[in-house]
Design an enzyme around this catalytic site. Structure first.
Site, short mmCIF file in Angstrom:
data_model
loop_
_atom_site.label_atom_id
_atom_site.label_comp_id
_atom_site.label_asym_id
_atom_site.label_seq_id
_atom_site.Cartn_x
_atom_site.Cartn_y
_atom_site.Cartn_z
N ARG A 67 -3.37 -27.10 -17.06
CA ARG A 67 -3.21 -27.59 -15.70
C ARG A 67 -4.17 -28.74 -15.42
O ARG A 67 -3.83 -29.69 -14.71
CB ARG A 67 -3.46 -26.44 -14.72
CG ARG A 67 -3.20 -26.81 -13.29
CD ARG A 67 -2.96 -25.57 -12.45
NE ARG A 67 -2.60 -25.95 -11.10
CZ ARG A 67 -3.37 -25.73 -10.04
NH1 ARG A 67 -4.53 -25.11 -10.18
NH2 ARG A 67 -2.96 -26.10 -8.86
N ASP A 121 -5.28 -34.37 -14.16
CA ASP A 121 -5.97 -35.60 -14.55
C ASP A 121 -4.97 -36.75 -14.60
O ASP A 121 -5.19 -37.81 -14.01
CB ASP A 121 -6.66 -35.41 -15.90
CG ASP A 121 -7.50 -36.61 -16.29
OD1 ASP A 121 -8.12 -37.21 -15.37
OD2 ASP A 121 -7.55 -36.97 -17.47
N VAL A 124 -3.43 -38.12 -11.18
CA VAL A 124 -4.34 -38.79 -10.24
C VAL A 124 -5.16 -39.80 -11.05
O VAL A 124 -5.91 -39.39 -11.93
CB VAL A 124 -5.27 -37.78 -9.55
CG1 VAL A 124 -6.11 -38.47 -8.48
CG2 VAL A 124 -4.48 -36.63 -8.92
N GLY A 163 -4.36 -41.51 -13.54
CA GLY A 163 -3.97 -41.61 -14.95
C GLY A 163 -4.80 -40.69 -15.83
O GLY A 163 -5.82 -40.15 -15.39
N ASN A 177 -7.02 -29.82 -5.32
CA ASN A 177 -7.26 -29.43 -6.71
C ASN A 177 -6.78 -28.00 -6.91
O ASN A 177 -6.71 -27.51 -8.03
CB ASN A 177 -8.73 -29.62 -7.13
CG ASN A 177 -9.68 -28.61 -6.51
OD1 ASN A 177 -9.30 -27.51 -6.13
ND2 ASN A 177 -10.94 -28.98 -6.42
N THR A 218 5.01 -20.83 -17.44
CA THR A 218 5.27 -19.61 -18.20
C THR A 218 3.97 -18.85 -18.46
O THR A 218 3.97 -17.72 -18.94
CB THR A 218 5.97 -19.92 -19.55
OG1 THR A 218 6.26 -18.70 -20.22
CG2 THR A 218 5.11 -20.79 -20.46
N THR A 244 6.03 -12.11 -19.69
CA THR A 244 5.15 -12.48 -20.81
C THR A 244 4.12 -13.49 -20.33
O THR A 244 4.19 -14.67 -20.69
CB THR A 244 5.97 -13.08 -21.98
OG1 THR A 244 6.77 -14.17 -21.46
CG2 THR A 244 6.89 -12.06 -22.63
N ASP A 256 6.61 -19.31 -23.76
CA ASP A 256 8.00 -19.15 -24.18
C ASP A 256 8.92 -19.71 -23.09
O ASP A 256 8.45 -20.34 -22.15
CB ASP A 256 8.30 -17.67 -24.46
CG ASP A 256 7.91 -16.78 -23.29
OD1 ASP A 256 7.78 -17.30 -22.15
OD2 ASP A 256 7.72 -15.57 -23.49
C1 HEM Z 1 6.40 -29.50 -10.77
C2 HEM Z 1 5.48 -29.47 -9.85
C3 HEM Z 1 4.32 -28.52 -9.87
C4 HEM Z 1 3.85 -27.85 -8.80
C5 HEM Z 1 4.36 -27.93 -7.37
C6 HEM Z 1 2.76 -27.02 -9.26
C7 HEM Z 1 2.01 -26.19 -8.45
C8 HEM Z 1 1.14 -25.24 -8.91
C9 HEM Z 1 0.48 -24.27 -8.08
C10 HEM Z 1 0.59 -24.19 -6.56
C11 HEM Z 1 -0.25 -23.46 -8.89
C12 HEM Z 1 -1.11 -22.27 -8.46
C13 HEM Z 1 -2.53 -22.70 -8.23
C14 HEM Z 1 -3.39 -21.57 -7.73
O1 HEM Z 1 -3.00 -20.90 -6.78
O2 HEM Z 1 -4.46 -21.36 -8.29
C15 HEM Z 1 -0.04 -23.92 -10.24
C16 HEM Z 1 -0.61 -23.35 -11.35
C17 HEM Z 1 -0.44 -23.82 -12.63
N1 HEM Z 1 0.20 -24.98 -12.99
FE1 HEM Z 1 1.44 -26.05 -11.83
N2 HEM Z 1 2.60 -27.19 -10.60
C18 HEM Z 1 3.52 -28.11 -11.03
C19 HEM Z 1 3.65 -28.60 -12.31
C20 HEM Z 1 2.82 -28.27 -13.36
C21 HEM Z 1 2.75 -28.97 -14.62
C22 HEM Z 1 3.56 -30.22 -14.96
C23 HEM Z 1 1.85 -28.31 -15.40
C24 HEM Z 1 1.37 -28.63 -16.79
C25 HEM Z 1 2.08 -29.29 -17.69
C26 HEM Z 1 1.37 -27.18 -14.62
C27 HEM Z 1 0.52 -26.21 -15.09
C28 HEM Z 1 0.09 -25.14 -14.34
C29 HEM Z 1 -0.62 -24.00 -14.89
C30 HEM Z 1 -0.89 -23.74 -16.38
C31 HEM Z 1 -0.95 -23.17 -13.83
C32 HEM Z 1 -1.71 -21.82 -13.88
C33 HEM Z 1 -3.17 -22.10 -13.62
C34 HEM Z 1 -4.04 -20.86 -13.75
O3 HEM Z 1 -3.56 -19.76 -14.04
O4 HEM Z 1 -5.28 -21.01 -13.56
N3 HEM Z 1 1.97 -27.22 -13.39
N4 HEM Z 1 0.80 -25.01 -10.23
C1 LIG Z 2 -13.31 -26.43 -9.98
C2 LIG Z 2 -13.55 -27.07 -8.65
O1 LIG Z 2 -14.23 -28.05 -8.55
N1 LIG Z 2 -12.94 -26.49 -7.62
C3 LIG Z 2 -13.12 -26.94 -6.27
C4 LIG Z 2 -11.79 -27.27 -5.61
O2 LIG Z 2 -11.96 -27.62 -4.25
C5 LIG Z 2 -12.57 -26.64 -3.45
C6 LIG Z 2 -12.70 -27.19 -2.05
O3 LIG Z 2 -11.47 -27.54 -1.57
C7 LIG Z 2 -13.98 -26.30 -4.02
O4 LIG Z 2 -14.54 -25.24 -3.27
C8 LIG Z 2 -13.83 -25.87 -5.47
O5 LIG Z 2 -15.12 -25.66 -6.01
#
Ligand code: HEM
Ligand SMILES: CC(=O)N[C@H]1CO[C@H](CO)[C@@H](O)[C@@H]1O
Ligand SMILES: *[C@@H]1O[C@H](CO)[C@@H](O)[C@H](O)[C@H]1NC(C)=O
Ligand SMILES: *[C@@H]1O[C@H](CO)[C@@H](O)[C@H](O)[C@H]1NC(C)=O
Length: 323
Positions: free
Chosen positions: A59, A64, A67, A69, A90, A191, A245, A250
């Protein structure tokens, strides 16, 4: 065309490629030949300490690149607290992604000081975590330089929101040179990992709607989400994107969408919108189609907004600009 003319053309193309700031897979072959092994080892060590390394690093790479590039601008920490990573958008990037890059950079610096950018280390680490949990492997293009700008105020309009519909998703990805198919394939990153209730609870607890539950949700899945995100649940409550999973890379994410088990609105809309449904269906049915599309999209994502040549810098410490 004669062989020699072909060779001349190829040479010209290669020189032009360099001049216009292209990446190459063997960028460090003479300056840091073991960089891939070193990064992979650091990622493996980190992941054996905590699984969060995997979703967090993947993620982090996405944020990165979208925002400023792919230039490691997301890594910068500022005493003023207004760097890119400090923006509310973030969306709680997990600290383990940052830590992975910091550890890998330290290991790389020990072998080849001042040569490898943090942006390239993040790109390699993002590939490595995918491979570690069963995702497809691919070659990573290298030669990115680290950026000189990292501002919280520049984050909001560059990242997709979980409430986005297909047109909004497509528009934002297109701005970064990514097609609808790329966008659907990259969403397959969901996934693995989790989301906080704050990002999707409105789908099951919308009291201003005539039906408080989003009708595109599978009723059983909606019921589970209501329990996880019940009104007394604290801000730390999370649900896994793929409950089947959650730790395997997957195509079950797409199979879930077919059943109304997409966690975010932006996930489920990929199936409910007829304009993208056939791609979701294809990825759900044929894992190798998904893997091929994911590789293509990750390589394209890695070219977004890159700095090359003498632009930017090779940061010594990924979290601060060289001064
Ligand atoms: C298509 C639009 C996308 C939206 C709207 C979106 C939004 C989000 C949101 C809201 C979360 C949950 C964050 C949280 O509550 O902590 C999340 C988690 C995540 N996103 Fe996305 N995302 C998108 C695309 C992507 C892409 C392109 C990738 C990577 C190639 C990605 C990788 C991930 C991963 C791996 C997580 C899990 C993070 C964790 O478990 O700490 N996402 N995303
Ligand atoms: C990892 C990191 O820097 N997370 C920050 C994301 O932004 C919130 C404020 O909106 C910070 O509290 C987190 O530390
Ligand atoms: C809740 O439902 C109303 C009525 O359908 C809708 O206008 C509103 O956007 C929904 N709220 C959220 C946060 O989705
Ligand atoms: C996936 O598609 C390829 C051709 O693109 C085909 O050879 C393969 O058998 C398909 N796999 C499944 C499981 O349908």
């Amino acid at each position: 065309m004669g062989a020699s003319r072909g060779l001349i053309l190829l040479t010209v193309l290669l020189i032009l490629g360099r001049a216009t700031g292209q990446l190459s897979e063997n960028f460090y072959s003479s300056t840091c030949p073991n960089v891939e092994k070193i990064v992979q080892q650091a990622v493996y060590t980190k992941m054996s300490q905590t699984f969060i390394t995997v979703p967090a690093t993947l993620r982090l790479f996405f944020h990165d690149c979208f925002v400023e590039g792919c230039d490691a601008s997301v890594m910068i920490a500022k005493p003023t607290g207004d760097a890119q990573k400090d923006a509310p958008e973030n969306l709680s990037l997990a600290g383990d992604g940052f830590d992975t890059v910091i550890k890998a950079k330290q290991a790389v610096e020990a072998a080849c000081p001042g040569v490898v950018s943090c942006a390239d280390i993040l790109a390699l680490a993002a590939r490595d975590v995918v491979v570690l949990v069963g995702g497809p492997s691919f070659n990573v293009e290298l030669g990115r330089r680290d950026g000189l700008i990292s501002e919280a105020s520049r984050v909001a309009w560059n990242l997709p929101k979980p409430t986005f519909n297909l047109v909004q998703l497509k528009t934002l990805f297109a701005k970064n040179g990514l097609s609808q198919t790329d966008m659907i394939a990259l969403s397959g990153a969901h996934t693995i990992g989790v989301s906080h209730c704050s990002e999707f609870a409105y789908r099951v607890y919308n009291f201003s709607a005539s039906s408080p539950v989003d009708p595109s949700l599978n009723p059983n899945f909606a019921h589970q989400l209501m329990q996880v995100c019940h009104p007394g649940a604290g801000p730390g409550a999370v649900a896994t994107f793929d409950p089947e999973t959650p730790q395997i890379f997957d195509n079950v994410y797409y199979q879930n969408l077919l059943e109304g088990r997409g966690l975010l609105t932006s996930d489920e809309v990929l199936y409910t919108d007829p304009a993208s449904r056939s791609t979701v269906f294809d990825f759900a049915k044929n894992a190798s189609h998904f893997r091929r599309a994911f590789i293509k999209a990750m390589r394209k994502l890695g070219r977004v907004g890159i700095k090359t040549g003498n632009q930017g810098e090779i940061r010594r410490d990924c979290t601060t600009f060289n001064s």
